[in-house]
Design a protein around this motif. Structure first.
Motif, PDB file in Angstrom:
ATOM      1  N   PHE A 187       0.619  -1.260  -0.069  1.00  0.00           N
ATOM      2  CA  PHE A 187      -0.113  -0.085   0.005  1.00  0.00           C
ATOM      3  C   PHE A 187       0.950   1.412  -0.003  1.00  0.00           C
ATOM      4  CE2 PHE A 187      -3.571  -2.520   2.441  1.00  0.00           C
ATOM      5  CZ  PHE A 187      -3.921  -3.042   1.108  1.00  0.00           C
ATOM      6  N   ALA A 188       1.885   1.291   0.776  1.00  0.00           N
ATOM      7  CA  ALA A 188       2.836   2.426   0.666  1.00  0.00           C
ATOM      8  C   ALA A 188       3.458   2.487  -0.589  1.00  0.00           C
ATOM      9  CB  ALA A 188       3.884   2.041   1.915  1.00  0.00           C
ATOM     10  N   VAL A 230      -6.703   3.582  -1.697  1.00  0.00           N
ATOM     11  CA  VAL A 230      -5.610   2.701  -1.202  1.00  0.00           C
ATOM     12  C   VAL A 230      -5.150   3.350   0.138  1.00  0.00           C
ATOM     13  CG1 VAL A 230      -3.324   1.743  -1.173  1.00  0.00           C
ATOM     14  CG2 VAL A 230      -4.863   1.371  -3.075  1.00  0.00           C
ATOM     15  N   PHE A 231      -4.843   4.666   0.255  1.00  0.00           N
ATOM     16  CA  PHE A 231      -4.545   5.261   1.628  1.00  0.00           C
ATOM     17  C   PHE A 231      -5.466   5.192   2.481  1.00  0.00           C
ATOM     18  CE2 PHE A 231      -3.492   8.779   4.047  1.00  0.00           C
ATOM     19  CZ  PHE A 231      -2.540   8.638   4.672  1.00  0.00           C
ATOM     20  N   LEU A 236      -4.496   2.846   5.972  1.00  0.00           N
ATOM     21  CA  LEU A 236      -4.976   3.180   7.426  1.00  0.00           C
ATOM     22  C   LEU A 236      -5.800   1.995   8.241  1.00  0.00           C
ATOM     23  CD1 LEU A 236      -5.925   6.781   7.020  1.00  0.00           C
ATOM     24  CD2 LEU A 236      -3.812   5.822   7.813  1.00  0.00           C
ATOM     25  N   PRO A 237      -6.631   1.334   7.493  1.00  0.00           N
ATOM     26  CA  PRO A 237      -7.401   0.329   8.321  1.00  0.00           C
ATOM     27  C   PRO A 237      -6.492  -0.932   8.419  1.00  0.00           C
ATOM     28  CG  PRO A 237      -8.749   1.126   6.423  1.00  0.00           C
ATOM     29  CD  PRO A 237      -7.408   1.807   6.276  1.00  0.00           C
ATOM     30  N   THR A 238      -5.482  -0.958   7.776  1.00  0.00           N
ATOM     31  CA  THR A 238      -4.603  -2.149   8.153  1.00  0.00           C
ATOM     32  C   THR A 238      -3.863  -1.891   9.297  1.00  0.00           C
ATOM     33  OG1 THR A 238      -4.171  -2.909   5.700  1.00  0.00           O
ATOM     34  CG2 THR A 238      -2.577  -3.329   7.091  1.00  0.00           C
ATOM     35  N   LYS A 262     -12.940  -1.114   3.371  1.00  0.00           N
ATOM     36  CA  LYS A 262     -12.158  -1.361   1.862  1.00  0.00           C
ATOM     37  C   LYS A 262     -13.627  -1.287   0.974  1.00  0.00           C
ATOM     38  CE  LYS A 262      -9.802  -4.616  -0.854  1.00  0.00           C
ATOM     39  NZ  LYS A 262      -8.615  -3.515  -1.578  1.00  0.00           N
ATOM     40  N   LEU A 263     -14.567  -2.157   1.255  1.00  0.00           N
ATOM     41  CA  LEU A 263     -15.750  -2.142   0.386  1.00  0.00           C
ATOM     42  C   LEU A 263     -16.494  -0.851   0.062  1.00  0.00           C
ATOM     43  CD1 LEU A 263     -17.318  -5.683   1.717  1.00  0.00           C
ATOM     44  CD2 LEU A 263     -16.060  -5.275  -0.502  1.00  0.00           C
TER      45      LEU A 263
END
Length: 300
Positions: A187-188, A230-231, A236-238, A262-263
């Motif tokens: 993601f980064a 993605v960000f 962030l949720p990850t 995400k959805l």
């Protein structure tokens, strides 16, 4: 119904939030099928995006089944206790498709950066890395996660707690830490490449519009939207997985929130992609209409 010990496993607000995730997955699936049909004739120019659309459809179908079962299991815990392993059978394909989609999205961002910053080199050497190889590599990376689990970590299907309806309960900290680190890095990188892309597009906005083809311009803007998604809805949720010890982030209060965020993000992204494709098509229609009007005028 669920056990009399404590009522449903999910609160009313958690059911509503999870239902929003189900609705978002259905909406995104419909929109992506529409996109696939819309760009079908020009998919050779947007082939990586075309792959990503198919992956999004697959991901959202699995996610819809996953969320729906979470809601049903919450209210019919005893009746569905023997089918609890369904969260693993759906959860792992969901995770795998998500990983494949993430790598493809990263490839799109990298491709756009190379096309913008080194256009001549990109044009001359892009054929050396066919898109089908990128897809195959993405599939390998998605399956590699499962290999890590089976070789080095533990899948505890028999030990899944009765009051759990998410896949996190079936894996140990070994795989969870690997998954979180792997996703965070991907993601980064995606966000970093998209930052380079957005900087270039903002600094050279007019010249880019003049020189870029219509399909390339679409892909650039779609890549930027995907980076924002993605960000906000992946990266962030990850990290929020590390704060799930707080009551607010429990399954009972807000459901499988990482998937839900995400959805919802994917649904919003689909809306903006629709606006991009529609706006571009509208401009093209104006040009065609104007051209036909001029042609008709010359014949009068």
């Amino acid at each position: 119904m669920s056990s009399s010990q404590g009522g449903p496993l999910m609160s009313v607000q958690a059911v509503l939030i999870t239902s929003l995730g189900v609705i978002s997955s259905i909406f995104t699936t419909i929109m992506n099928v529409y996109f696939i049909k819309k760009i079908g004739k020009t998919r050779h120019k947007m082939i990586l995006f075309f792959y990503r659309l198919f992956l999004d459809v697959t991901y959202n179908v699995f996610a819809c089944a996953y969320m729906t079962f979470s809601i049903l299991y919450s209210f019919f815990t005893e009746e569905l206790r023997e089918q609890q392993v369904f969260i693993v059978y759906v959860g792992f394909p969901l995770q795998t498709v998500g990983a494949i989609r993430t790598v493809v999205a990263l490839a799109i961002s990298l491709e756009r950066v190379l096309a913008i910053y080194t256009p001549i080199m990109f044009h001359n050497h892009r054929h050396l890395c066919p898109s089908i190889l990128i897809l195959m590599f993405s599939i390998f990376m998605g399956l590699f996660e499962n290999l890590i689990l089976y070789l080095f970590c533990t899948l505890n299907i028999p030990a899944i707690p009765r009051d759990c309806a998410v896949m996190r309960c079936s894996i140990d900290n070994c795989f969870f830490n690997y998954w979180t680190t792997d996703r965070s890095v991907l993601f980064a990188l995606n966000f970093a490449f998209s930052g380079l892309l957005s900087t270039r597009l903002l600094l050279f906005k007019k010249s880019h519009r003049r020189n870029a083809g219509e399909e390339q311009s679409k892909i650039n803007h779609i890549a930027l939207i995907d980076a924002a998604n993605v960000f906000l809805c992946d990266f962030l949720p990850t990290f929020s997985n590390y704060v799930n010890q707080y009551p607010f982030f429990s399954f009972k209060n807000i459901g499988p929130y990482v998937y839900i965020i995400k959805l919802i993000g994917s649904a919003v992204e689909s809306y903006f992609i629709f606006k991009i494709l529609k706006r571009k098509s509208a401009r093209t229609s104006v040009v065609v209409t104007t051209t036909r009007t001029l042609q008709n005028s010359t014949h009068l």
